[in-house]
Write a protein that holds these residues in place. Structure first.
Motif, PDB file in Angstrom:
ATOM      1  N   ILE A  75      -5.179  -3.043  -5.875  1.00  0.00           N
ATOM      2  CA  ILE A  75      -4.321  -3.812  -6.802  1.00  0.00           C
ATOM      3  C   ILE A  75      -4.778  -5.269  -6.904  1.00  0.00           C
ATOM      4  CG2 ILE A  75      -2.338  -2.296  -6.336  1.00  0.00           C
ATOM      5  CD1 ILE A  75      -1.124  -4.858  -4.852  1.00  0.00           C
ATOM      6  N   GLY A 111      10.346   3.747  -2.843  1.00  0.00           N
ATOM      7  CA  GLY A 111      10.426   3.268  -4.223  1.00  0.00           C
ATOM      8  C   GLY A 111      11.718   2.552  -4.568  1.00  0.00           C
ATOM      9  N   CYS A 115       9.204   1.561   1.025  1.00  0.00           N
ATOM     10  CA  CYS A 115       7.989   2.379   0.864  1.00  0.00           C
ATOM     11  C   CYS A 115       7.833   3.210   2.134  1.00  0.00           C
ATOM     12  CB  CYS A 115       6.774   1.457   0.683  1.00  0.00           C
ATOM     13  SG  CYS A 115       5.208   2.298   0.414  1.00  0.00           S
ATOM     14  N   ALA A 145      -1.616   6.579  -4.620  1.00  0.00           N
ATOM     15  CA  ALA A 145      -1.008   6.175  -5.896  1.00  0.00           C
ATOM     16  C   ALA A 145       0.437   5.704  -5.697  1.00  0.00           C
ATOM     17  CB  ALA A 145      -1.051   7.334  -6.888  1.00  0.00           C
ATOM     18  N   MET A 146       1.184   6.422  -4.832  1.00  0.00           N
ATOM     19  CA  MET A 146       2.579   6.018  -4.558  1.00  0.00           C
ATOM     20  C   MET A 146       2.622   4.644  -3.902  1.00  0.00           C
ATOM     21  SD  MET A 146       3.951   9.628  -2.999  1.00  0.00           S
ATOM     22  CE  MET A 146       5.519   9.012  -2.359  1.00  0.00           C
ATOM     23  N   GLU A 176       0.234   2.257  -3.968  1.00  0.00           N
ATOM     24  CA  GLU A 176      -0.220   1.222  -4.906  1.00  0.00           C
ATOM     25  C   GLU A 176       0.861   0.872  -5.912  1.00  0.00           C
ATOM     26  OE1 GLU A 176      -3.964   2.487  -6.630  1.00  0.00           O
ATOM     27  OE2 GLU A 176      -4.700   2.999  -4.616  1.00  0.00           O
ATOM     28  N   ALA A 177       1.643   1.856  -6.324  1.00  0.00           N
ATOM     29  CA  ALA A 177       2.690   1.590  -7.319  1.00  0.00           C
ATOM     30  C   ALA A 177       3.732   0.626  -6.759  1.00  0.00           C
ATOM     31  CB  ALA A 177       3.344   2.901  -7.750  1.00  0.00           C
ATOM     32  N   GLN A 198       4.315  -3.337  -7.952  1.00  0.00           N
ATOM     33  CA  GLN A 198       5.623  -3.827  -8.423  1.00  0.00           C
ATOM     34  C   GLN A 198       6.031  -5.082  -7.666  1.00  0.00           C
ATOM     35  OE1 GLN A 198       8.988  -1.004  -8.735  1.00  0.00           O
ATOM     36  NE2 GLN A 198       7.439   0.591  -8.660  1.00  0.00           N
TER      37      GLN A 198
END
Ligand code: SF4
Length: 231
Positions: free
Chosen positions: A89, A180, A200, A216-217, A219-220, A224
Motif C-alpha cells: 500500500i 474490518g 483486523c 488482500a483482506m 491490505e484493505a 482504509q
C-alpha cells in the motif's frame, strides 16, 4: 519527554518477573537457525516515526522475532505478512523486515503492542497486560498531536488497547472487535483528534496459513486506515 526517551526507559523495564525470565531464557537458549546471533532479549519498543498519524497495535513480540531482533514484527512470519502488505500500500520502503539495520522505513506509521516482552506461548496474562499498559498510554499521549487512525490486530490486542485509549484521553465507549470493523473514537482530553479505529485479524500464522486472513483482506484494512490518517 519524547518517544525516544520513553523507549530508552522502556527497554530497561523488568516489571514482569515471568516475562523477564522467559525473554532472557529464550535469548540464551536460542533457536538452532539463529545460533550465531545475539538475541535482543529485552522489551521491544514501538517502531516508526514519532509524528506518525497511524498506529498499528498487535499483541506482544514473538520469542524468536522481535525478542531476537529488537524490533516489532522483525524476523518472524507474522512480520513477513505485515510488512509485505505495508509495502503493497506504499507505506513501507521495502517489503521485508529482517534486522535493526535493514534500512526499513515506515511512512507516517508506527507499530507497537500492548505488551512489550515476548510471553510464553504468545499468551501474556491479564496481570502482565495491565502492568504494561502505562507504556502504551504514554506512547498514545506522545503521538496524540498527529494521531488519526489505529489498526488493532486481533481481539486480545483490541481488549488491551481500549482501556489505554481511555487513559490517554479518548472516549470511553467499548466498541466490539471484528475483522474490518471501523469506529470513530471521540477525543476527551485537549489536543487530541478524532481517531478512526479499525479491527483486523492478527497476522499470526494461525490466521494467515488457514486463509482466515488473506493479504488482500489485510491490505484493505491498512489502506482504509492510511486514508483516514491522510497518508
Ligand atoms: Fe515491562 Fe511491559 Fe515487559 Fe512487563 S511486559 S516487563 S511491563 S515492558
Amino acid at each position: 519527554p519524547d518517544l525516544d526517551l520513553m523507549d530508552a526507559h522502556l527497554v530497561e523495564c523488568r516489571a514482569c518477573p515471568r516475562l523477564v525470565a522467559w525473554r532472557e531464557q529464550v535469548a540464551h537458549d536460542k533457536r538452532a537457525a539463529f545460533r550465531d546471533e545475539t538475541y535482543w532479549g529485552r522489551p521491544v519498543p514501538g517502531f516508526g516515526p514519532a509524528d506518525a498519524s497511524m498506529l498499528i497495535s498487535g499483541l506482544a513480540p514473538a520469542a524468536h522475532g522481535g525478542n531476537r531482533t529488537g524490533r516489532m514484527f522483525t524476523g518472524d512470519r507474522s512480520g513477513e505478512v505485515l510488512f509485505a502488505a505495508l509495502h503493497a500500500i506504499g507505506a513501507a520502503n521495502r517489503p521485508t523486515a529482517t534486522s535493526l539495520d535493514d534500512g526499513l522505513h515506515l511512512n507516517g506509521i508506527r507499530i507497537t503492542s500492548p505488551v512489550h516482552c515476548a510471553p510464553p506461548d504468545n499468551k501474556p496474562t491479564t496481570g502482565e497486560r495491565d502492568r504494561c499498559r502505562h507504556w502504551l498510554v504514554n506512547e498514545l499521549e506522545l503521538l496524540a498531536p498527529t494521531l488519526r487512525s489505529i489498526v488493532v490486530l486481533g481481539a486480545w490486542g483490541w481488549q488491551a488497547l481500549l482501556p489505554a485509549l481511555v487513559e490517554a484521553g479518548w472516549d470511553h465507549t467499548r466498541p466490539t472487535f471484528g475483522h474490518g470493523v471501523h469506529y470513530r473514537i471521540a477525543p476527551v482530553a485537549p489536543g487530541r483528534h478524532h481517531l478512526d479505529l479499525y479491527g483486523c485479524y492478527h497476522v499470526s500464522q494461525r490466521n494467515t496459513f488457514t486463509g482466515r486472513l488473506t493479504p488482500a483482506m489485510l491490505e484493505a484494512v491498512l489502506a482504509q486506515a492510511a486514508t483516514s490518517a491522510g497518508l
